[in-house]
Each structure stands twice: as C-alpha cells, then as structure tokens.
Design an enzyme around this catalytic site. Structure first.
Site, mmCIF file in Angstrom:
data_model
loop_
_atom_site.group_PDB
_atom_site.id
_atom_site.type_symbol
_atom_site.label_atom_id
_atom_site.label_comp_id
_atom_site.label_asym_id
_atom_site.label_seq_id
_atom_site.Cartn_x
_atom_site.Cartn_y
_atom_site.Cartn_z
ATOM 1 N N ASP A 95 2.441 1.692 3.217
ATOM 2 C CA ASP A 95 3.432 0.698 3.636
ATOM 3 C C ASP A 95 4.824 1.193 3.246
ATOM 4 O O ASP A 95 5.820 0.821 3.860
ATOM 5 C CB ASP A 95 3.197 -0.660 2.949
ATOM 6 C CG ASP A 95 1.925 -1.347 3.424
ATOM 7 O OD1 ASP A 95 1.584 -1.214 4.620
ATOM 8 O OD2 ASP A 95 1.273 -2.017 2.592
ATOM 9 N N HIS A 110 0.884 -1.163 0.000
ATOM 10 C CA HIS A 110 0.000 0.000 0.000
ATOM 11 C C HIS A 110 0.923 1.215 0.000
ATOM 12 O O HIS A 110 2.068 1.125 0.455
ATOM 13 C CB HIS A 110 -0.880 0.032 1.257
ATOM 14 C CG HIS A 110 -1.820 -1.133 1.350
ATOM 15 N ND1 HIS A 110 -1.906 -1.941 2.453
ATOM 16 C CD2 HIS A 110 -2.699 -1.622 0.447
ATOM 17 C CE1 HIS A 110 -2.815 -2.877 2.240
ATOM 18 N NE2 HIS A 110 -3.314 -2.711 1.023
HETATM 19 C C1 GLO Z 1 -9.167 -6.979 0.430
HETATM 20 C C2 GLO Z 1 -8.162 -6.960 -0.628
HETATM 21 C C3 GLO Z 1 -6.869 -6.322 -0.182
HETATM 22 C C4 GLO Z 1 -6.101 -5.836 -1.377
HETATM 23 C C5 GLO Z 1 -4.920 -5.012 -0.980
HETATM 24 C C6 GLO Z 1 -4.185 -4.457 -2.180
HETATM 25 O O1 GLO Z 1 -10.184 -7.570 0.330
HETATM 26 O O2 GLO Z 1 -7.952 -8.238 -1.115
HETATM 27 O O3 GLO Z 1 -6.095 -7.224 0.550
HETATM 28 O O4 GLO Z 1 -5.684 -6.901 -2.147
HETATM 29 O O5 GLO Z 1 -5.338 -3.978 -0.170
HETATM 30 O O6 GLO Z 1 -4.873 -3.414 -2.729
#
Ligand code: GLO
Ligand code: MG
Length: 347
Positions: free
Chosen positions: A54, A51
């Site tokens: 992150d 993210h």
């Molecule tokens: C939630 C999502 C989340 C995304 C992550 C990347 O349901 O799967 O984990 O994959 O935030 O954008």
C-alpha cells in the site's frame, strides 16, 4: 482516576473496496488507492494501517532506490494530510512464492522470499515513521495436517521474529492471530499462541498482539477476553474491531453489528485496561456489504466508529458501584439484568 481517553481511530485502505468476493466481481467503481487518504480526516480517522505494497505498489518489482523514494513521498503525503502511520504489514499471501506460506513454507527459496520481503517491509516502516509492523500470518498453516511439520513451523516463526528484532532494533512486532482462512488451520490462532511466541523471542517487550474481534470469534473465543489477556501482559499493540456472525467465513461486519453485548464488553475491557492512554489506536477492519451502492463507500467506517463511541458512553455511564455491589453479593442474575437494561436504555 486516570483522565478518560480520547480515542484515535485508524483503518487500512483495503477497508474501502469494490465488493469483489470469491463468487463475484467488483460491484462498485474503483476508488484509486491514492485518493483514499483524503477520506480519513473527514471521516474522523487519523491513523493509517498499511500493507507494505500500500506504501510501495508493485513492491517486488521495485529497486531499493525506488522503494526509498516512494516511502519518503508517502511520509510527506501523510504529513500534509495530518495522518499517522500506525503499522506496515508484509503482504505475504499474494505472490506465487507464498502459496504454501512464507516463513513456514516447505520451500527454502520461498522462505528466502518471505525474509527478503520482510526486510523491505521493515525498511518501509522505518522510512514512513511507523513504530510497528503487523504479522497477519495468512498462509502460515496447513490445508492438511501431513503437509508440514507444525513443530518445525513454530520454530521457523520464532527464528523469523528474532531476525526481525535483530534487523531493526526499535521496531515493534504485533502478531494478529487468526485460526483459519485462507488456510484450513493457521499457526498462531489465538492471543495465547501470539504471546507465547513473544515471550520466547529475544526481546519480548517489542512483540505484542493485535486482536481482531472476528478472528477471536472464529476461534470460538470471546474477543474481550483475548484483549484482556494481552492487556494483562501489557501487550495489546492494537485492535481490529469488527464483528462476525458465528463460525463462518471471515465476515468483517460493522463493530457491534452482530454481537452488540460482546462489543460493549470489548469497549469495557479497553476502557478499564487503560487502552489508548499511550496513543494506541482503535483500529477498524470492516468491510461494507456488497449490496451497498456508490463510490467510495465509507458508511461502514463512519458507522463502526460511531457505534464504538456510543458504547464508550455506555461504558462510562455503567454504574460501577452497583456492579461491584452485585459482584460482592454474587447476584449475577441482577447484574445481567442491570447490564441489559443499561444497554437498552430502559428506566
Ligand atoms: C484478514 C486480516 C487482514 C489484516 C491486514 C493487516 O483476515 O484481518 O485484514 O488485518 O491484512 O495485516
Ligand atoms: Mg485484521
């Protein structure tokens, strides 16, 4: 015959967590964010999914100079650890400005926040050397139908995507569809919606899908078909392999943990579709069980990777000649029995 793919694996730091859920707090000691990156290589992973915050914690409070400096430091850390950034995703579901969504919020001020945040994410992606951003459109949707104009919302999403393509002339945008949670009904619930947006955009070659097993199952669709649909359009940017036990909350179980045969079919589709030949990652988006003790808990990542590789062996030893013969004979009873025997290792 193309050379068999040697798969590269990735996950995001949020996959190592302390076990909080909506009904209870953390059950494991916190693993500091910074120390998670050293866990990747020993576990057999080389790709990091980020993210934006992150990479740059507390992003909204940072100046452009601070954002640039932190991104450069993270790029260096990745290099030192032998890691590759797979994507950066704008986290548009945490801030108070995103309670009603980001790009589709009813508030012009909040839509502006979403765009400003997205620009920061694009800058961070460039600075860490990531070729893609991921749009998981968490709160783009509605709790009640009357709350938003869905037509306007889809138009706004397309405008936002075009703005991103314009702002960064080389970035790829991978849309991760999900039909619900945290909203009741999300916009862009399936691969079909994602690819329709891609083709409507001003540079469709740079807009692709990221298919997550659990999200496809939540839409009551077959994950392998969602992946195949993207592959048929050469638009499978990445995958989030995991599993889901029916139409419940988003579970992010271990890959193959609930639907082993469906997991086999996902691996078959990826193998046969040439996925990975251009360095695409096998991304895992898995949560460990709240009952799991220790810190950090990484068994679910190691196990999901291993299950994937065991299924690759099954895919490669699946007798394609026999399968073709049974398809030609239209004897799907025999094909099903062969498949089950093969998966169970029965002689
Ligand atoms: C939630 C999502 C989340 C995304 C992550 C990347 O349901 O799967 O984990 O994959 O935030 O954008
Ligand atoms: Mg995901």
């Amino acid at each position: 015959m193309p050379h068999p793919t040697t798969y590269r694996f990735s996950f995001g730091p949020w996959n190592i967590s302390e076990g909080a859920d909506p009904f209870g707090p953390e059950v494991r000691p916190v693993t500091p964010h910074e120390s998670k990156f050293a866990l990747y290589r020993p576990l057999g992973f080389e790709g990091v999914q980020f993210h934006d915050d992150d990479v740059v914690p507390d992003l909204d409070a940072q100046t452009p100079a601070q954002i640039a400096a932190k991104s450069v430091a993270v790029a260096q850390m990745l290099k030192n650890q032998g890691l590759t950034p797979e994507f950066v995703a704008p986290r548009l579901w945490f801030a108070p400005q995103t309670v009603d969504g980001g790009y589709t919020s009813n508030s012009a001020g909040d839509r502006q926040y979403a765009w400003d945040r997205t620009k920061k994410c694009l800058d961070i992606a460039k600075a860490v050397g990531s070729k893609a951003i991921v749009l998981w459109l968490a709160r783009e949707g509605s709790y009640i139908r009357e709350a938003k104009s869905a037509k306007l919302a889809y138009e706004r999403l397309l405008t936002a995507i075009n703005q991103m393509l314009d702002y960064d002339k080389s970035i790829e945008i991978w849309i991760e569809p999900k039909p619900n949670e945290p909203t009741d009904m999300a916009y862009v619930p399936t691969a079909g919606h994602a690819l329709a947006l891609a083709y409507a955009s001003q540079d469709h070659k740079r807009v692709k899908g990221l298919i997550e097993t659990a999200h496809a199952l939540l839409a009551n669709l077959d994950p392998s078909d969602e992946m195949a649909f993207c592959l048929a359009h050469d638009k499978l940017g990445s995958v989030h392999l995991n599993d889901q036990n029916g139409l419940k909350y988003d579970q992010d179980k271990n890959f193959g943990g609930a639907n082993l045969r469906a997991a086999f079919n996902q691996v078959l589709v990826l193998e046969d579709g040439g996925y990975g030949h251009r360095g695409e990652f096998i991304g895992l988006d898995v949560k460990t069980m709240r009952t799991q003790a220790g810190s950090p808990v990484t068994a679910h990542l190691k196990n999901s990777r291993e299950i994937f590789l065991l299924l690759v062996d099954k895919a490669r030893s699946y007798d394609r000649k026999l399968v073709q013969q049974l398809r030609d004979n239209r004897d799907y009873e025999a094909l099903e029995m062969y498949t089950i025997r093969h998966l169970l290792g029965a002689r």
